[in-house]
Design a protein around this motif. Structure first.
Motif, PDB file in Angstrom:
ATOM      1  N   HIS A 145      69.309  30.959  61.971  1.00 11.09           N
ATOM      2  CA  HIS A 145      70.903  31.234  63.383  1.00 11.09           C
ATOM      3  C   HIS A 145      71.360  30.931  62.711  1.00 11.09           C
ATOM      4  O   HIS A 145      72.623  30.644  63.360  1.00 11.09           O
ATOM      5  CB  HIS A 145      69.758  30.127  64.631  1.00 11.09           C
ATOM      6  CG  HIS A 145      68.623  30.746  65.310  1.00 11.09           C
ATOM      7  ND1 HIS A 145      67.837  30.042  65.345  1.00 11.09           N
ATOM      8  CD2 HIS A 145      69.191  31.123  66.280  1.00 11.09           C
ATOM      9  CE1 HIS A 145      66.342  30.976  66.157  1.00 11.09           C
ATOM     10  NE2 HIS A 145      67.353  31.461  66.668  1.00 11.09           N
ATOM     11  N   CYS A 146      71.486  30.337  60.636  1.00 10.78           N
ATOM     12  CA  CYS A 146      73.561  30.237  60.872  1.00 10.78           C
ATOM     13  C   CYS A 146      73.939  31.595  60.453  1.00 10.78           C
ATOM     14  O   CYS A 146      73.145  32.822  60.321  1.00 10.78           O
ATOM     15  CB  CYS A 146      72.675  29.153  59.129  1.00 10.78           C
ATOM     16  SG  CYS A 146      71.864  30.421  58.047  1.00 10.78           S
ATOM     17  N   ALA A 167      77.372  27.674  59.199  1.00  8.58           N
ATOM     18  CA  ALA A 167      76.644  27.582  61.143  1.00  8.58           C
ATOM     19  C   ALA A 167      77.962  27.791  61.753  1.00  8.58           C
ATOM     20  O   ALA A 167      79.135  27.694  60.796  1.00  8.58           O
ATOM     21  CB  ALA A 167      76.279  26.076  61.653  1.00  8.58           C
ATOM     22  N   TRP A 168      77.741  28.567  63.024  1.00 11.55           N
ATOM     23  CA  TRP A 168      78.692  28.993  63.526  1.00 11.55           C
ATOM     24  C   TRP A 168      78.813  28.757  65.141  1.00 11.55           C
ATOM     25  O   TRP A 168      77.981  28.204  65.549  1.00 11.55           O
ATOM     26  CB  TRP A 168      79.108  30.259  63.212  1.00 11.55           C
ATOM     27  CG  TRP A 168      78.774  31.563  63.406  1.00 11.55           C
ATOM     28  CD1 TRP A 168      77.396  31.606  63.986  1.00 11.55           C
ATOM     29  CD2 TRP A 168      78.836  32.326  64.344  1.00 11.55           C
ATOM     30  NE1 TRP A 168      76.594  32.224  63.918  1.00 11.55           N
ATOM     31  CE2 TRP A 168      77.840  33.892  64.437  1.00 11.55           C
ATOM     32  CE3 TRP A 168      79.952  33.221  64.731  1.00 11.55           C
ATOM     33  CZ2 TRP A 168      77.732  34.430  65.261  1.00 11.55           C
ATOM     34  CZ3 TRP A 168      79.830  34.424  65.000  1.00 11.55           C
ATOM     35  CH2 TRP A 168      79.019  35.042  65.253  1.00 11.55           C
ATOM     36  N   ASP A 169      79.851  28.289  65.655  1.00  8.17           N
ATOM     37  CA  ASP A 169      80.194  28.309  67.335  1.00  8.17           C
ATOM     38  C   ASP A 169      79.997  30.341  68.050  1.00  8.17           C
ATOM     39  O   ASP A 169      79.786  30.218  69.299  1.00  8.17           O
ATOM     40  CB  ASP A 169      81.539  27.881  67.150  1.00  8.17           C
ATOM     41  CG  ASP A 169      81.999  28.764  67.491  1.00  8.17           C
ATOM     42  OD1 ASP A 169      82.991  29.874  66.417  1.00  8.17           O
ATOM     43  OD2 ASP A 169      83.669  28.639  67.532  1.00  8.17           O
ATOM     44  N   GLY A 170      79.600  31.420  66.915  1.00 13.34           N
ATOM     45  CA  GLY A 170      79.692  32.409  67.914  1.00 13.34           C
ATOM     46  C   GLY A 170      81.520  33.111  67.849  1.00 13.34           C
ATOM     47  O   GLY A 170      81.202  33.781  68.379  1.00 13.34           O
ATOM     48  N   HIS A 192      84.564  29.859  64.449  1.00 13.78           N
ATOM     49  CA  HIS A 192      84.441  28.447  63.558  1.00 13.78           C
ATOM     50  C   HIS A 192      83.475  28.023  62.765  1.00 13.78           C
ATOM     51  O   HIS A 192      82.237  28.165  63.621  1.00 13.78           O
ATOM     52  CB  HIS A 192      84.814  27.361  64.564  1.00 13.78           C
ATOM     53  CG  HIS A 192      86.224  27.104  65.234  1.00 13.78           C
ATOM     54  ND1 HIS A 192      86.825  26.198  64.945  1.00 13.78           N
ATOM     55  CD2 HIS A 192      86.760  27.429  66.511  1.00 13.78           C
ATOM     56  CE1 HIS A 192      87.799  26.085  65.347  1.00 13.78           C
ATOM     57  NE2 HIS A 192      87.609  26.804  66.269  1.00 13.78           N
ATOM     58  N   GLY A 193      83.124  28.241  62.053  1.00 11.88           N
ATOM     59  CA  GLY A 193      82.188  28.012  60.803  1.00 11.88           C
ATOM     60  C   GLY A 193      82.161  26.402  60.199  1.00 11.88           C
ATOM     61  O   GLY A 193      83.069  25.349  60.671  1.00 11.88           O
ATOM     62  N   PHE A 194      80.239  25.940  60.341  1.00 15.52           N
ATOM     63  CA  PHE A 194      80.369  24.853  59.711  1.00 15.52           C
ATOM     64  C   PHE A 194      79.401  24.401  58.263  1.00 15.52           C
ATOM     65  O   PHE A 194      78.060  24.432  58.820  1.00 15.52           O
ATOM     66  CB  PHE A 194      79.313  23.621  60.839  1.00 15.52           C
ATOM     67  CG  PHE A 194      80.890  24.162  62.365  1.00 15.52           C
ATOM     68  CD1 PHE A 194      81.449  22.757  62.624  1.00 15.52           C
ATOM     69  CD2 PHE A 194      80.311  25.095  62.668  1.00 15.52           C
ATOM     70  CE1 PHE A 194      82.111  23.425  63.659  1.00 15.52           C
ATOM     71  CE2 PHE A 194      80.665  24.987  64.333  1.00 15.52           C
ATOM     72  CZ  PHE A 194      81.975  23.970  64.596  1.00 15.52           C
ATOM     73  N   HIS A 237      84.532  23.936  58.665  1.00 19.64           N
ATOM     74  CA  HIS A 237      84.491  22.603  58.776  1.00 19.64           C
ATOM     75  C   HIS A 237      83.901  22.189  57.813  1.00 19.64           C
ATOM     76  O   HIS A 237      82.393  22.919  57.696  1.00 19.64           O
ATOM     77  CB  HIS A 237      84.702  22.263  59.923  1.00 19.64           C
ATOM     78  CG  HIS A 237      85.264  22.443  61.519  1.00 19.64           C
ATOM     79  ND1 HIS A 237      86.495  22.283  62.051  1.00 19.64           N
ATOM     80  CD2 HIS A 237      85.236  24.418  61.761  1.00 19.64           C
ATOM     81  CE1 HIS A 237      87.330  22.752  62.825  1.00 19.64           C
ATOM     82  NE2 HIS A 237      86.115  23.763  62.951  1.00 19.64           N
TER      83      HIS A 237
END
Length: 124
Positions: free
Chosen positions: A31-32, A53-56, A59-61, A97
């Motif tokens: 899911h990342c 990871a991301w918000d779709g 923005h990525g994390f 982020h």
């Protein structure tokens, strides 16, 4: 997103993080947005890992930057982060982020991250 096994990830995380407890990484990897691995030259031994990871959206994390204790100080972490940044940008991420503990500030600054205000709420 190379093929990587739970046993290898858990061994890497145990080496770098004293508090690590073995976990199943399968769900989070599926899911990342992406993940980057580093292997010993001429070997399949995993010595580094980072994921985004991301918000779709845009923005990525950056999460779980980890280098095996025996391979730290060789630039592997910086290269993992650089590759993750480049790949995230290629996939349309506009904001990347990262959260980190105070002692890691010099590392993330050297990777190009700037200070910003943020909030954090521990839920457990």
């Amino acid at each position: 997103n190379p093929r990587v096994h739970n046993d290898d990830l858990n061994a890497l995380f145990r080496s770098a993080w004293l508090e690590h407890r073995d976990t199943d990484f399968g769900f989070t990897l599926e899911h990342c947005l992406l993940y980057v691995c580093a292997f010993l030259e001429d070997s399949d031994e995993l010595v580094g890992f980072v994921k985004v990871a991301w918000d779709g959206g845009v923005h990525g994390f950056l999460l779980d930057t980890t280098v095996h204790s025996s391979a730290q100080g060789q630039g592997i972490g910086s290269e993992l982060v650089r590759q993750a940044i480049n790949e995230a940008q290629a996939r349309g991420i506009q904001w990347l982020h990262v959260d980190f503990e105070a002692q890691l500030e010099p590392f993330y600054r050297s990777c190009g991250f700037l200070d910003t205000r943020a909030g954090l709420l521990r839920l457990n």
